[in-house]
Design a protein around this motif. Sequence first.
Motif, short mmCIF file in Angstrom:
data_model
loop_
_atom_site.label_atom_id
_atom_site.label_comp_id
_atom_site.label_asym_id
_atom_site.label_seq_id
_atom_site.Cartn_x
_atom_site.Cartn_y
_atom_site.Cartn_z
N GLN B 32 0.81 -1.22 0.00
CA GLN B 32 0.00 0.00 0.00
C GLN B 32 0.84 1.26 0.00
OE1 GLN B 32 -2.59 -0.83 3.30
NE2 GLN B 32 -4.34 -1.10 1.92
N THR B 33 2.04 1.12 0.51
CA THR B 33 2.92 2.30 0.50
C THR B 33 4.00 2.17 -0.56
OG1 THR B 33 4.28 1.28 2.21
CG2 THR B 33 2.54 2.78 2.94
N ASP B 34 3.95 1.08 -1.32
CA ASP B 34 4.98 0.88 -2.34
C ASP B 34 4.85 1.88 -3.48
OD1 ASP B 34 6.22 -1.14 -1.08
OD2 ASP B 34 5.58 -2.74 -2.43
N PRO B 35 5.97 2.35 -3.96
CA PRO B 35 5.91 3.18 -5.17
C PRO B 35 5.65 2.31 -6.40
CG PRO B 35 8.19 2.86 -4.49
CD PRO B 35 7.33 2.18 -3.46
N LEU B 36 5.04 2.91 -7.41
CA LEU B 36 4.72 2.20 -8.65
C LEU B 36 5.26 2.99 -9.83
CD1 LEU B 36 0.95 1.39 -7.98
CD2 LEU B 36 2.87 -0.19 -7.76
N ILE B 37 5.71 2.27 -10.84
CA ILE B 37 6.01 2.94 -12.10
C ILE B 37 4.83 2.74 -13.03
CG2 ILE B 37 7.22 1.01 -13.27
CD1 ILE B 37 9.26 3.43 -14.04
N GLN B 38 4.54 3.75 -13.82
CA GLN B 38 3.36 3.71 -14.68
C GLN B 38 3.78 3.94 -16.13
OE1 GLN B 38 0.18 6.36 -13.51
NE2 GLN B 38 -0.61 6.48 -15.60
N ILE B 39 3.40 3.01 -16.99
CA ILE B 39 3.72 3.14 -18.42
C ILE B 39 2.41 3.12 -19.19
CG2 ILE B 39 4.90 2.05 -20.38
CD1 ILE B 39 6.45 0.63 -17.77
N THR B 40 2.12 4.18 -19.90
CA THR B 40 0.86 4.26 -20.63
C THR B 40 1.11 4.35 -22.13
OG1 THR B 40 -0.25 5.35 -18.78
CG2 THR B 40 -1.27 5.58 -20.95
N PHE B 41 0.52 3.41 -22.84
CA PHE B 41 0.56 3.43 -24.30
C PHE B 41 -0.67 4.21 -24.75
CE2 PHE B 41 3.88 0.22 -25.09
CZ PHE B 41 4.01 -0.31 -23.82
N LEU B 42 -0.45 5.44 -25.20
CA LEU B 42 -1.58 6.26 -25.62
C LEU B 42 -2.22 5.65 -26.87
CD1 LEU B 42 0.00 9.83 -25.24
CD2 LEU B 42 -1.39 8.57 -23.59
N ASP B 43 -3.51 5.87 -27.00
CA ASP B 43 -4.21 5.38 -28.20
C ASP B 43 -4.10 6.46 -29.27
OD1 ASP B 43 -5.79 4.19 -30.07
OD2 ASP B 43 -7.66 4.39 -28.95
N VAL B 44 -3.04 6.36 -30.08
CA VAL B 44 -2.78 7.38 -31.09
C VAL B 44 -2.88 6.79 -32.50
CG1 VAL B 44 -1.41 8.93 -29.64
CG2 VAL B 44 -0.30 6.98 -30.76
N GLY B 45 -3.69 5.75 -32.63
CA GLY B 45 -3.86 5.14 -33.95
C GLY B 45 -2.63 4.37 -34.37
N GLN B 46 -2.37 4.37 -35.67
CA GLN B 46 -1.23 3.61 -36.21
C GLN B 46 0.04 4.44 -35.99
OE1 GLN B 46 -1.10 0.60 -37.24
NE2 GLN B 46 0.93 0.55 -38.17
N ALA B 47 0.51 4.43 -34.76
CA ALA B 47 1.62 5.30 -34.37
C ALA B 47 2.06 4.88 -32.96
CB ALA B 47 1.18 6.76 -34.37
N ASP B 48 3.09 5.56 -32.47
CA ASP B 48 3.56 5.30 -31.10
C ASP B 48 3.58 6.58 -30.29
OD1 ASP B 48 4.09 2.64 -31.56
OD2 ASP B 48 6.24 2.76 -31.12
N ALA B 49 3.14 6.50 -29.04
CA ALA B 49 3.34 7.55 -28.04
C ALA B 49 3.17 6.88 -26.68
CB ALA B 49 2.36 8.70 -28.22
N ILE B 50 4.27 6.81 -25.95
CA ILE B 50 4.29 6.03 -24.70
C ILE B 50 4.77 6.93 -23.56
CG2 ILE B 50 5.25 3.99 -23.55
CD1 ILE B 50 5.89 3.07 -26.58
N VAL B 51 3.99 6.99 -22.51
CA VAL B 51 4.33 7.84 -21.36
C VAL B 51 4.86 6.98 -20.22
CG1 VAL B 51 3.46 9.51 -19.69
CG2 VAL B 51 2.42 9.38 -21.97
N ILE B 52 5.99 7.40 -19.67
CA ILE B 52 6.52 6.74 -18.48
C ILE B 52 6.46 7.74 -17.33
CG2 ILE B 52 8.57 5.72 -17.38
CD1 ILE B 52 9.52 4.98 -20.23
N ARG B 53 5.83 7.32 -16.24
CA ARG B 53 5.78 8.19 -15.05
C ARG B 53 6.42 7.43 -13.89
NH1 ARG B 53 -0.17 10.76 -14.70
NH2 ARG B 53 0.94 12.51 -13.74
N ALA B 54 7.53 7.98 -13.44
CA ALA B 54 8.27 7.33 -12.36
C ALA B 54 7.62 7.65 -11.02
CB ALA B 54 9.72 7.80 -12.39
N PRO B 55 7.89 6.84 -10.00
CA PRO B 55 7.26 7.07 -8.70
C PRO B 55 7.53 8.46 -8.13
CG PRO B 55 8.32 4.94 -8.74
CD PRO B 55 8.71 5.62 -10.01
N GLY B 56 8.69 9.02 -8.45
CA GLY B 56 9.02 10.35 -7.93
C GLY B 56 8.43 11.49 -8.74
N GLY B 57 7.66 11.16 -9.78
CA GLY B 57 7.00 12.19 -10.57
C GLY B 57 7.71 12.51 -11.88
N GLN B 58 8.92 11.96 -12.11
CA GLN B 58 9.60 12.22 -13.37
C GLN B 58 8.79 11.62 -14.53
OE1 GLN B 58 10.90 10.71 -10.73
NE2 GLN B 58 12.79 11.74 -10.11
#
Lengths: 110, 302
Positions: B32-58
């Motif tokens: 419950q207190t563990d940090p998590l990394i978040q990787i989101t593959f945006l839905d941008v059609g036939q293309a790439d756009a991937i967001v990485i959000r580190a636990p510290g907010g980077q």
Amino acid sequence: MPAAANGPGQTHAGLRRMSEPGEIWVVDRIESDTVVLVQDGSGRTLEVARSLISVSVDEGTVLRVPATEEGGLDWGLAKPDEELRRRRLAEAREVLEQLKKRDPGGDVVL
Amino acid sequence: MAPPLPPRAVTLLTALLLLALHTPSAAQATLQTDPLIQITFLDVGQADAIVIRAPGGQTALIDAGRSDPSELLRQMGITEIDLVIATHPHADHIGGMADLLNAMPVRFYMDNGQAHTTATYRRLLSTLQERTDITYLTAEPRTISLGSAELEVLPLPPIDVDHNNRSVGLVLRFGSFTAFFSGDSEVEELTHFLREGVVPDVTLLKAPHHGSNDAFTTDFLQTSCPEVVVISVGENDYGHPRPEALSAYEAVAQWVFRTDVVGPVTVLGAEDGRWAVLAGQDPLASGRERAGANPCRAASNE
């Protein structure tokens, strides 16, 4: 489907409006049998069946594409502009060299 | 640096992990207190756009789709980006890059240093020239720290190859959670990465080249042995993802997700290797990084 383009059957001189040097379209990439091009100026992209382009193309090829009488693009008469391609690559590489001078080098802490 | 995930989002995500992971209560209390990394593959059609959000907010963004993704990012609460990476200069990866650089603060920008001749690329270069506040980084072997997570930039193949096969390769590490990204790499570059010995056993694999049949090898998939594969793909006439690629991914991974089917896909990782996958806010799957000898090779030897 790739965007409709005028086939070789529509490219004979009688139908052609001679508007050299023609629109500039640059090959962004080739996906299977489809050539993906980017228009100069607008940045618009267009997909054209490879078989409709009469010259050999690769990514980066700069094409001058004449218009047909009907206002379409005459891919059958598209011609590569090798000098422009080379000039653009040289310009881009020069900019990249300048950009690299901004690289602090080594590992990075965000 | 971007702010950390909103508390409500963290709570939701943590709850999903808790529900899914079936760990003893003591471990759950820790998580419950563990940090998590978040990787989101945006839905941008036939293309790439991937967001990485580190636990510290980077925040890092790998590729920017065909058109400006800044509105999608704002909807995620992102108003500034620490690092933007252009894996290679094709329009389905950099089409939205110039507008994005002008739409929100960006600290660092990285690309493969390979020139292209399109208006899309020239506009991006021009923007980078003007934006002297953005630090340019070459994609050479180096480590980029995102707080407690790290992005390792992999060695590129020699310069005289096509753009796809000189995509920037990245390994993201957060404890035991590992992810592999390589733009539109095809067999040539994947083989290069294997030869260089830089392909780890990963939790998450971003399917190279939108699931094309020229973008996987059995050796690469057995070495990377992903638990989850995400294919960033939209409506196209190229046959992406190819059935051969889907079969190959399904042979090694527990889960294969496509953005054209489920929309944006978010993968959450905990330092101990636990992970969960969400479509929007709907849980899709969860699990843990498989420990021990590479199970993909073990399975293939049975």
